[in-house]
Motif scaffolding. Structure first.
Motif, mmCIF file in Angstrom:
data_model
loop_
_atom_site.group_PDB
_atom_site.id
_atom_site.type_symbol
_atom_site.label_atom_id
_atom_site.label_comp_id
_atom_site.label_asym_id
_atom_site.label_seq_id
_atom_site.Cartn_x
_atom_site.Cartn_y
_atom_site.Cartn_z
ATOM 1 N N LEU A 214 0.813 -1.207 0.000
ATOM 2 C CA LEU A 214 0.000 0.000 0.000
ATOM 3 C C LEU A 214 0.853 1.267 0.000
ATOM 4 N N LEU A 215 1.914 1.258 0.783
ATOM 5 C CA LEU A 215 2.711 2.476 0.945
ATOM 6 C C LEU A 215 3.539 2.816 -0.286
ATOM 7 N N LYS A 216 3.614 1.904 -1.250
ATOM 8 C CA LYS A 216 4.278 2.223 -2.515
ATOM 9 C C LYS A 216 3.466 3.256 -3.303
ATOM 10 N N GLN A 217 2.127 3.246 -3.096
ATOM 11 C CA GLN A 217 1.248 4.102 -3.892
ATOM 12 C C GLN A 217 0.464 5.125 -3.074
ATOM 13 N N TYR A 218 0.311 4.854 -1.764
ATOM 14 C CA TYR A 218 -0.576 5.682 -0.955
ATOM 15 C C TYR A 218 0.063 6.038 0.384
ATOM 16 N N HIS A 219 -0.464 7.112 1.002
ATOM 17 C CA HIS A 219 -0.312 7.306 2.431
ATOM 18 C C HIS A 219 -1.506 6.636 3.102
ATOM 19 N N VAL A 220 -1.305 6.111 4.307
ATOM 20 C CA VAL A 220 -2.368 5.394 5.015
ATOM 21 C C VAL A 220 -2.553 5.999 6.394
ATOM 22 N N PRO A 236 7.336 5.235 7.144
ATOM 23 C CA PRO A 236 6.966 6.528 6.563
ATOM 24 C C PRO A 236 5.690 6.400 5.721
ATOM 25 N N GLY A 237 4.777 7.327 5.936
ATOM 26 C CA GLY A 237 3.537 7.302 5.179
ATOM 27 C C GLY A 237 2.402 6.597 5.885
ATOM 28 N N TYR A 238 2.682 5.977 7.041
ATOM 29 C CA TYR A 238 1.649 5.282 7.812
ATOM 30 C C TYR A 238 1.476 5.966 9.163
ATOM 31 N N VAL A 239 0.246 6.398 9.455
ATOM 32 C CA VAL A 239 -0.055 7.066 10.722
ATOM 33 C C VAL A 239 -1.250 6.363 11.345
#
Length: 356
Positions: A214-220, A236-239
């Motif tokens: 998922l984190l290759k294409q999106y922030h989550v 990074p990109g996951y909260v």
């Protein structure tokens, strides 16, 4: 009889509170003395207690279970105690009307309204009525429904289909505030994952396992439920947050798509905000099946894609999110005609017409 007193009730889950949160400010602005009857320590107390212009009252509650449990032997006594407390409160407050959103805490309040001669209105969000509202419907003056199909399950002379009620503040979301809060950027689209106030174990597990893809294409942004955070994950990109209240409007403003359970209040909020949604409803093994019907209805109308809870894993979730994002404009086209404000105004008018 007070000229300006109204009582709200409902609780057990956030879904049994948010409609009240949408309506109460209207009556506060008009100078009503607004009171809320809920449980001593339920989520409704967390959401309502301390709200300016609202006085909160806790009563004893018993859960209305559909399964065998030793607690079923104790709960009738808790319900009776809550009924007595609610009756005393209504006699003291002398409200002109009681508005109930449902949940087990609301049943003794609606019953007490009949005993004290106060008219009551119930709002049922789900496709089929919950057990608490089925019982309370025998004592209410009016029953309002979100789905037109729900009317066939309730007394014909009392039921009115009004649609969904959406909190006004959700339309004031600020994506810049969400970026500041999360530390994310706009270099990727954002997926908001919501499992409800108590969290959703299957969704939480699948999301975390799917993060490498998922984190290759999106922030989550992951709302994972009380005590469901996993602080060992630092990517990074996951909260992740356990639960948010006022900040939800900003997170929704930032989100490009939403992954969620299929509680009626939540999915109608996503619809009002034109957020493409992937719904993962609770299975019949874990619920009475209402979320399955909610999700099916939205899927048929073109508002949402659906992934069965039993099928959720890292691969199926990633594939479903990708499809949802790729087709997001199609979902938004179907959502374009939905107008939530009229429903809220209609319900407020009905409350006023029902007042003693």
């Amino acid at each position: 009889m007070s000229q300006k007193t109204i009582v709200f009730t409902g609780g057990g889950t956030a879904g049994h509170v948010v409609v009240n949160l949408a309506i109460m400010p209207e009556f506060i602005r008009e100078g009503f003395d607004v009171h809320y009857i809920g449980s001593y320590e339920g989520i409704e107390r967390d959401l309502v207690d301390g709200m300016e212009g609202v006085t909160y009252h806790g009563i004893a509650t018993g859960k209305l279970r559909r399964y065998m449990s030793v607690e079923n032997m104790k709960d009738p006594f808790r319900v009776l105690k809550g009924l007595g407390q609610a009756r005393r409160l209504l006699k003291q407050l002398k409200p002109r009307v009681v508005f109930s959103k449902g949940g087990f805490v609301s049943t003794p309040v609606v019953m007490a309204s009949r005993l004290t001669g106060v008219p009551s209105i119930i709002h049922e969000s789900d496709y089929t009525p919950g057990l608490a509202n089925k019982i309370a419907s025998k004592f209410a003056r009016h029953i309002l429904t979100t789905f037109p199909e729900t009317n066939q399950h309730l007394p014909e002379k009392k039921v009115v289909n009004v649609g969904a009620i959406v909190r006004e503040e959700l339309f004031a979301g600020d994506s810049e505030q969400a970026l500041a809060m999360t530390g994310l950027s706009r270099d990727k689209p954002t997926v908001l994952v919501m499992g409800g106030s108590a969290g959703a174990a299957s969704i939480n597990q699948a999301v975390r396992q799917a993060l490498p893809d998922l984190l290759k294409q999106y922030h989550v942004i992951h709302l994972c439920g009380k005590e469901k955070r996993d602080d060992t994950i630092n990517q990074p990109g996951y909260v992740q947050y356990e639960y948010v209240t006022d900040e939800l409007k900003d997170l929704l403003a930032l989100a490009d798509v939403v992954v969620s359970r299929a509680g009626a209040n939540a999915i109608f909020e996503f619809l009002a905000l034109k957020k493409p949604m992937l719904l993962i409803p609770l299975s019949k093994q874990a619920s009475r099946g209402d979320q399955l019907l909610n999700a099916e209805s939205f899927n048929k109308r073109g508002y949402a894609d659906v992934l069965e809870d039993e099928e959720v894993d890292a691969t199926s979730l990633t594939d479903a999110v990708n499809r949802l994002y790729e087709n997001r404009e199609t979902y938004q086209e179907y959502m374009a005609s939905y107008q939530p404000q009229k429903t809220k105004d209609d319900v407020i008018d009905m409350i006023k017409q029902t007042m003693l």
